[in-house]
Design a protein around this motif. Structure first.
Motif, mmCIF file in Angstrom:
data_model
loop_
_atom_site.group_PDB
_atom_site.id
_atom_site.type_symbol
_atom_site.label_atom_id
_atom_site.label_comp_id
_atom_site.label_asym_id
_atom_site.label_seq_id
_atom_site.Cartn_x
_atom_site.Cartn_y
_atom_site.Cartn_z
ATOM 1 N N LEU A 178 0.850 -1.186 0.000
ATOM 2 C CA LEU A 178 0.000 0.000 0.000
ATOM 3 C C LEU A 178 0.887 1.236 0.000
ATOM 4 O O LEU A 178 1.886 1.295 0.735
ATOM 5 C CB LEU A 178 -0.933 0.020 1.202
ATOM 6 C CG LEU A 178 -2.083 -0.980 1.183
ATOM 7 C CD1 LEU A 178 -3.072 -0.666 2.304
ATOM 8 C CD2 LEU A 178 -2.799 -1.008 -0.154
ATOM 9 N N LEU A 179 0.518 2.214 -0.811
ATOM 10 C CA LEU A 179 1.282 3.451 -0.952
ATOM 11 C C LEU A 179 0.427 4.613 -0.495
ATOM 12 O O LEU A 179 -0.802 4.590 -0.619
ATOM 13 C CB LEU A 179 1.689 3.658 -2.412
ATOM 14 C CG LEU A 179 2.141 2.428 -3.197
ATOM 15 C CD1 LEU A 179 2.461 2.799 -4.634
ATOM 16 C CD2 LEU A 179 3.339 1.772 -2.535
ATOM 17 N N GLY A 180 1.081 5.662 0.003
ATOM 18 C CA GLY A 180 0.303 6.818 0.431
ATOM 19 C C GLY A 180 1.157 8.031 0.723
ATOM 20 O O GLY A 180 2.373 7.938 0.854
ATOM 21 N N SER A 181 0.501 9.181 0.818
ATOM 22 C CA SER A 181 1.175 10.423 1.195
ATOM 23 C C SER A 181 0.475 11.070 2.388
ATOM 24 O O SER A 181 0.630 12.251 2.645
ATOM 25 C CB SER A 181 1.202 11.401 0.014
ATOM 26 O OG SER A 181 -0.110 11.646 -0.465
ATOM 27 N N SER A 182 -0.337 10.257 3.105
ATOM 28 C CA SER A 182 -0.971 10.700 4.348
ATOM 29 C C SER A 182 -1.026 9.487 5.273
ATOM 30 O O SER A 182 -0.542 8.408 4.931
ATOM 31 C CB SER A 182 -2.383 11.236 4.086
ATOM 32 O OG SER A 182 -3.240 10.176 3.696
ATOM 33 N N ASP A 183 -1.662 9.659 6.443
ATOM 34 C CA ASP A 183 -1.697 8.525 7.376
ATOM 35 C C ASP A 183 -2.808 7.525 7.047
ATOM 36 O O ASP A 183 -2.901 6.465 7.660
ATOM 37 C CB ASP A 183 -1.838 9.015 8.813
ATOM 38 C CG ASP A 183 -3.141 9.764 9.065
ATOM 39 O OD1 ASP A 183 -3.989 9.823 8.161
ATOM 40 O OD2 ASP A 183 -3.296 10.304 10.173
ATOM 41 N N SER A 185 -3.314 5.490 4.339
ATOM 42 C CA SER A 185 -2.813 4.196 3.878
ATOM 43 C C SER A 185 -1.920 3.542 4.924
ATOM 44 O O SER A 185 -1.813 2.306 4.965
ATOM 45 C CB SER A 185 -2.062 4.358 2.556
ATOM 46 O OG SER A 185 -2.966 4.664 1.511
ATOM 47 N N ALA A 186 -1.279 4.344 5.777
ATOM 48 C CA ALA A 186 -0.484 3.760 6.865
ATOM 49 C C ALA A 186 -1.381 2.954 7.794
ATOM 50 O O ALA A 186 -1.050 1.825 8.191
ATOM 51 C CB ALA A 186 0.235 4.865 7.631
ATOM 52 N N ARG A 187 -2.528 3.512 8.148
ATOM 53 C CA ARG A 187 -3.462 2.808 9.024
ATOM 54 C C ARG A 187 -4.030 1.558 8.339
ATOM 55 O O ARG A 187 -4.153 0.488 8.950
ATOM 56 C CB ARG A 187 -4.609 3.737 9.428
ATOM 57 C CG ARG A 187 -4.186 4.911 10.283
ATOM 58 C CD ARG A 187 -5.389 5.777 10.642
ATOM 59 N NE ARG A 187 -4.995 6.991 11.330
ATOM 60 C CZ ARG A 187 -4.755 7.068 12.634
ATOM 61 N NH1 ARG A 187 -4.875 5.987 13.385
ATOM 62 N NH2 ARG A 187 -4.404 8.222 13.172
ATOM 63 N N LEU A 188 -4.392 1.704 7.055
ATOM 64 C CA LEU A 188 -4.980 0.581 6.344
ATOM 65 C C LEU A 188 -3.965 -0.551 6.176
ATOM 66 O O LEU A 188 -4.295 -1.730 6.395
ATOM 67 C CB LEU A 188 -5.496 1.040 4.975
ATOM 68 C CG LEU A 188 -6.175 -0.024 4.129
ATOM 69 C CD1 LEU A 188 -7.405 -0.585 4.843
ATOM 70 C CD2 LEU A 188 -6.574 0.548 2.759
ATOM 71 N N ALA A 189 -2.732 -0.216 5.792
ATOM 72 C CA ALA A 189 -1.700 -1.241 5.632
ATOM 73 C C ALA A 189 -1.443 -1.959 6.949
ATOM 74 O O ALA A 189 -1.305 -3.191 6.986
ATOM 75 C CB ALA A 189 -0.410 -0.606 5.111
ATOM 76 N N ALA A 190 -1.383 -1.195 8.026
ATOM 77 C CA ALA A 190 -1.147 -1.805 9.340
ATOM 78 C C ALA A 190 -2.285 -2.748 9.717
ATOM 79 O O ALA A 190 -2.056 -3.842 10.245
ATOM 80 C CB ALA A 190 -0.984 -0.722 10.395
ATOM 81 N N SER A 191 -3.511 -2.360 9.435
ATOM 82 C CA SER A 191 -4.663 -3.192 9.808
ATOM 83 C C SER A 191 -4.748 -4.459 8.974
ATOM 84 O O SER A 191 -5.308 -5.470 9.423
ATOM 85 C CB SER A 191 -5.963 -2.397 9.655
ATOM 86 O OG SER A 191 -6.280 -2.177 8.286
ATOM 87 N N ARG A 192 -4.199 -4.427 7.739
ATOM 88 C CA ARG A 192 -4.253 -5.597 6.854
ATOM 89 C C ARG A 192 -2.974 -6.437 6.906
ATOM 90 O O ARG A 192 -2.887 -7.462 6.239
ATOM 91 C CB ARG A 192 -4.491 -5.159 5.404
ATOM 92 C CG ARG A 192 -5.788 -4.401 5.137
ATOM 93 C CD ARG A 192 -7.014 -5.207 5.537
ATOM 94 N NE ARG A 192 -8.230 -4.683 4.947
ATOM 95 C CZ ARG A 192 -9.034 -3.784 5.514
ATOM 96 N NH1 ARG A 192 -8.724 -3.278 6.697
ATOM 97 N NH2 ARG A 192 -10.139 -3.399 4.920
#
Length: 344
Positions: A178-183, A185-192
């Motif tokens: 997962l890629l992102g420039s805000s938090d 995608s960070a939250r989504l990647a961590a949850s998955r």
């Protein structure tokens, strides 16, 4: 201090002296250089309707680049999932993985990567469906992963259950990032329990906070028991710092135009950028250069090593932003290749 592994991000830039075919040839050569030098992975972006970017279709580019290289991992940085039906993405990357087993990365982003008109057309002429796709991004991520799995999924349609797979008999699946420039995608990647990359090369700030959030909230998965991330940086490396700054100037000007709403043009040659360098932009130019890795080989590699240590990563993905000088053959990008060679 251990030096991190190096990878490459490529937007397939199109210069003012190039056709699309020239830009593709130059990127194919750049991927081959990265492969020969031992870079870990080579990712291509997805952007649409931009005069300076030929990376409109990552799966097509990945097939071309993987076929032209031997061992480097090739992937998307990333596929902008709200632009596409999940099954189409799953089918594309399942086939790529079957053709190049163990070498394919599927990096997924949530941004449209384009202007409102192109986004509207990509989603079949419906602004509502585009907005709905963004809202359903977590669901789409799950769908792509399930569809690429060897067993696929089973769905009930018309009163009976039916299997659905991205490819008939998968032996392996691509790595999903997962890629992102805000938090978000960070939250989504961590949850998955998925690997995650923050767009440090584009955002330039918020990287430490996003990575810390990802690591602190990470939920281990069978495929990835530990969080996995790396850093992305813009880089131009030459024999001297002065020459590196010259080569980076066209990309700096393009980024300033993008952020200020200026016209998007094919990437300038170095001499074109130097001939149109407003004095009032100099403080902005300097601030941007200071955030990038723009220097001679030794100091540039030291900067990359220091950034890797600062953010606690063992891999840095370099976006080579060195432009071309007038008279450079249209199908070549020697300054970008030089950046990779001097950093290796």
């Amino acid at each position: 201090m251990t030096s991190p592994a190096l990878s490459v991000l490529d937007l397939v830039p199109v210069r003012s002296d190039q056709r699309t075919s020239d830009a593709l040839t130059a990127s194919r050569s750049l991927a081959q250089v990265a492969d020969e030098l031992g870079y870990r992975r080579y990712w291509v972006a997805e952007h649409h309707n931009m005069p300076a970017v030929a990376a409109t279709n990552p799966p097509v580019l990945i097939a071309m680049l993987a076929g032209a290289t031997e061992r480097i991992r090739v992937g998307s940085g990333g596929v902008m999932l709200p632009n596409h039906p999940p099954l189409v993405v799953a089918e594309q990357f399942a086939l790529l993985e079957a053709a190049f087993p163990g070498r394919i990365d599927l990096g997924i982003g949530r941004a449209p990567g384009t202007d409102p008109l192109t986004r509207y057309v990509l989603r079949g002429g419906s602004a509502e469906s585009a907005d709905d796709a963004v809202a359903r991004f977590p669901e789409y991520v799950d769908d792509v992963r399930l569809l690429m799995a060897p067993d696929g999924v089973e769905m009930q349609v018309g009163g009976r259950r039916q299997p659905l797979r991205a490819t008939p008999n998968a032996a392996s699946v691509p790595d999903v990032w997962l890629l992102g420039s805000s938090d978000y995608s960070a939250r989504l990647a961590a949850s998955r329990g998925l690997p995650y990359v923050f767009a440090h090369h584009f955002a330039g700030q918020g990287t430490a906070e996003a990575i810390a959030l990802y690591r602190s909230t990470y939920q281990p998965s069978p495929e990835h028991p530990e969080p996995q991330t790396f850093l992305t940086v813009n880089a131009a490396v030459a024999d001297t710092r002065e020459e590196a700054e010259r080569l980076a100037l066209p990309q700096v000007q393009a980024m300033l135009a993008l952020r200020s709403g200026g016209p998007l043009l094919p990437q300038r040659l170095v001499e074109e950028a130097e001939a149109d360098r407003p004095a009032q932009q100099e403080p902005l130019v300097r601030r941007m250069l200071d955030k990038w890795v723009v220097d001679a080989a030794g100091p540039a590699r030291e900067r990359i090593d220091a950034l890797a240590q600062e953010f606690g990563v063992d891999e840095v993905m370099v976006h080579p932003v060195a432009a071309a000088l007038a008279g450079t053959p249209a199908h070549e990008s020697p300054a970008r290749e030089q950046t990779l060679r001097l950093l290796a």
